[in-house]
Design a protein around this motif. Structure first.
Motif, mmCIF file in Angstrom:
data_model
loop_
_atom_site.group_PDB
_atom_site.id
_atom_site.type_symbol
_atom_site.label_atom_id
_atom_site.label_comp_id
_atom_site.label_asym_id
_atom_site.label_seq_id
_atom_site.Cartn_x
_atom_site.Cartn_y
_atom_site.Cartn_z
ATOM 1 N N ALA A 109 -52.559 -75.062 -21.118
ATOM 2 C CA ALA A 109 -53.591 -75.285 -21.972
ATOM 3 C C ALA A 109 -55.004 -75.884 -21.505
ATOM 4 O O ALA A 109 -56.060 -75.276 -21.801
ATOM 5 N N ASP A 110 -54.882 -76.708 -20.393
ATOM 6 C CA ASP A 110 -56.102 -77.024 -19.880
ATOM 7 C C ASP A 110 -57.006 -75.800 -19.048
ATOM 8 O O ASP A 110 -58.094 -75.556 -19.454
ATOM 9 N N GLU A 111 -55.915 -75.046 -18.501
ATOM 10 C CA GLU A 111 -56.736 -74.010 -17.818
ATOM 11 C C GLU A 111 -57.289 -72.944 -18.919
ATOM 12 O O GLU A 111 -58.379 -72.307 -18.408
ATOM 13 N N ALA A 112 -56.435 -72.816 -19.837
ATOM 14 C CA ALA A 112 -56.991 -71.726 -21.009
ATOM 15 C C ALA A 112 -58.207 -72.291 -21.495
ATOM 16 O O ALA A 112 -59.087 -71.498 -21.849
ATOM 17 N N GLU A 113 -58.300 -73.551 -21.902
ATOM 18 C CA GLU A 113 -59.500 -74.030 -22.291
ATOM 19 C C GLU A 113 -60.711 -73.846 -21.339
ATOM 20 O O GLU A 113 -61.969 -73.602 -21.815
ATOM 21 N N ASP A 114 -60.574 -74.109 -20.319
ATOM 22 C CA ASP A 114 -61.489 -74.119 -19.188
ATOM 23 C C ASP A 114 -61.993 -72.594 -19.094
ATOM 24 O O ASP A 114 -63.309 -72.096 -18.909
ATOM 25 N N THR A 115 -60.909 -71.575 -19.086
ATOM 26 C CA THR A 115 -61.477 -70.162 -19.190
ATOM 27 C C THR A 115 -62.150 -69.578 -20.322
ATOM 28 O O THR A 115 -63.225 -69.036 -20.079
ATOM 29 N N VAL A 116 -61.748 -70.211 -21.562
ATOM 30 C CA VAL A 116 -62.540 -69.826 -22.739
ATOM 31 C C VAL A 116 -63.896 -70.525 -22.585
ATOM 32 O O VAL A 116 -64.806 -69.685 -23.017
ATOM 33 N N GLN A 117 -64.164 -71.833 -22.296
ATOM 34 C CA GLN A 117 -65.293 -72.282 -21.974
ATOM 35 C C GLN A 117 -66.238 -71.448 -20.850
ATOM 36 O O GLN A 117 -67.543 -71.138 -21.002
ATOM 37 N N ASP A 118 -65.541 -70.899 -19.869
ATOM 38 C CA ASP A 118 -66.361 -69.951 -19.024
ATOM 39 C C ASP A 118 -66.826 -68.854 -19.675
ATOM 40 O O ASP A 118 -68.001 -68.249 -19.363
ATOM 41 N N ALA A 119 -65.968 -68.315 -20.700
ATOM 42 C CA ALA A 119 -66.224 -67.029 -21.380
ATOM 43 C C ALA A 119 -67.310 -67.299 -22.173
ATOM 44 O O ALA A 119 -68.293 -66.474 -22.242
ATOM 45 N N TYR A 120 -67.466 -68.481 -22.832
ATOM 46 C CA TYR A 120 -68.498 -68.840 -23.651
ATOM 47 C C TYR A 120 -69.841 -68.972 -22.869
ATOM 48 O O TYR A 120 -71.050 -68.273 -23.234
ATOM 49 N N LEU A 121 -69.928 -69.346 -21.593
ATOM 50 C CA LEU A 121 -71.178 -69.565 -20.776
ATOM 51 C C LEU A 121 -71.611 -68.121 -20.478
ATOM 52 O O LEU A 121 -72.630 -67.759 -20.391
ATOM 53 N N ARG A 122 -70.431 -67.073 -20.103
ATOM 54 C CA ARG A 122 -71.081 -65.717 -19.993
ATOM 55 C C ARG A 122 -71.774 -64.870 -21.264
ATOM 56 O O ARG A 122 -72.223 -64.189 -21.007
ATOM 57 N N PHE A 123 -70.711 -65.220 -22.186
ATOM 58 C CA PHE A 123 -71.230 -64.742 -23.538
ATOM 59 C C PHE A 123 -72.760 -65.243 -23.990
ATOM 60 O O PHE A 123 -73.387 -64.252 -24.143
ATOM 61 N N SER A 124 -73.144 -66.543 -23.708
ATOM 62 C CA SER A 124 -74.272 -66.733 -24.128
ATOM 63 C C SER A 124 -75.333 -66.414 -23.068
ATOM 64 O O SER A 124 -76.567 -66.367 -23.746
ATOM 65 N N GLY A 125 -75.191 -66.140 -21.888
ATOM 66 C CA GLY A 125 -76.041 -65.682 -21.083
ATOM 67 C C GLY A 125 -76.101 -64.007 -20.886
ATOM 68 O O GLY A 125 -77.167 -63.521 -20.142
ATOM 69 N N ALA A 126 -75.287 -63.218 -21.778
ATOM 70 C CA ALA A 126 -75.157 -61.853 -21.617
ATOM 71 C C ALA A 126 -76.436 -61.435 -22.456
ATOM 72 O O ALA A 126 -76.965 -61.888 -23.441
#
Length: 127
Positions: free
Chosen positions: A27-44
């Motif tokens: 769950a922790d790694e999944a949440e970190d991955t989702v947060q990384d995806a948000y950062l990429r999404f917001s900068g895309a």
């Protein structure tokens, strides 16, 4: 603009978390991955993204594959069986993530049981 991006991302967050959790088992790694995806999404570049749901799923999948590649080396030194960690829910209702978890838990329990059975139908050691 940032609020609109965050709102759009939040609509996809549960599905992205479920995808990441099923791939990573943590769950922790999944949440970190989702947060990384948000950062990429917001900068895309938003003009280049026709289907945000598909784009986000691809990003999360790629991030998970990267994490799994680096995690493989860490797990190779662990001598025990690797099992995914459980995810705690606050209200006890079964949503898509929880029912997927339950299916995974039953599958894991069945595999453990089958590993302990011998060819004659008995158990190889006490359960």
């Amino acid at each position: 603009m940032t609020t609109a991006i965050a709102e759009e991302f939040e609509r996809h967050r549960p599905r992205l978390f479920g995808l990441a959790y099923r791939m990573l088992g943590s769950a922790d790694e999944a949440e970190d991955t989702v947060q990384d995806a948000y950062l990429r999404f917001s900068g895309a570049d938003r003009a280049g993204i026709e289907q945000p749901a598909a784009w986000l799923a691809k990003v999360v999948t790629n991030l998970c594959l990267d994490r799994l590649t680096s995690a493989r080396a860490r797990r190779e030194t662990y001598v025990g069986a690797w099992l995914p960690e459980p995810v705690l829910t606050s209200d006890g209702t079964l949503g898509p993530l929880e029912s997927a978890e339950r299916r995974d838990a039953v599958s894991t329990a069945m595999l453990v049981l089958l590993e302990r059975l011998t060819a004659t139908g008995g158990t190889s050691h006490a359960l």
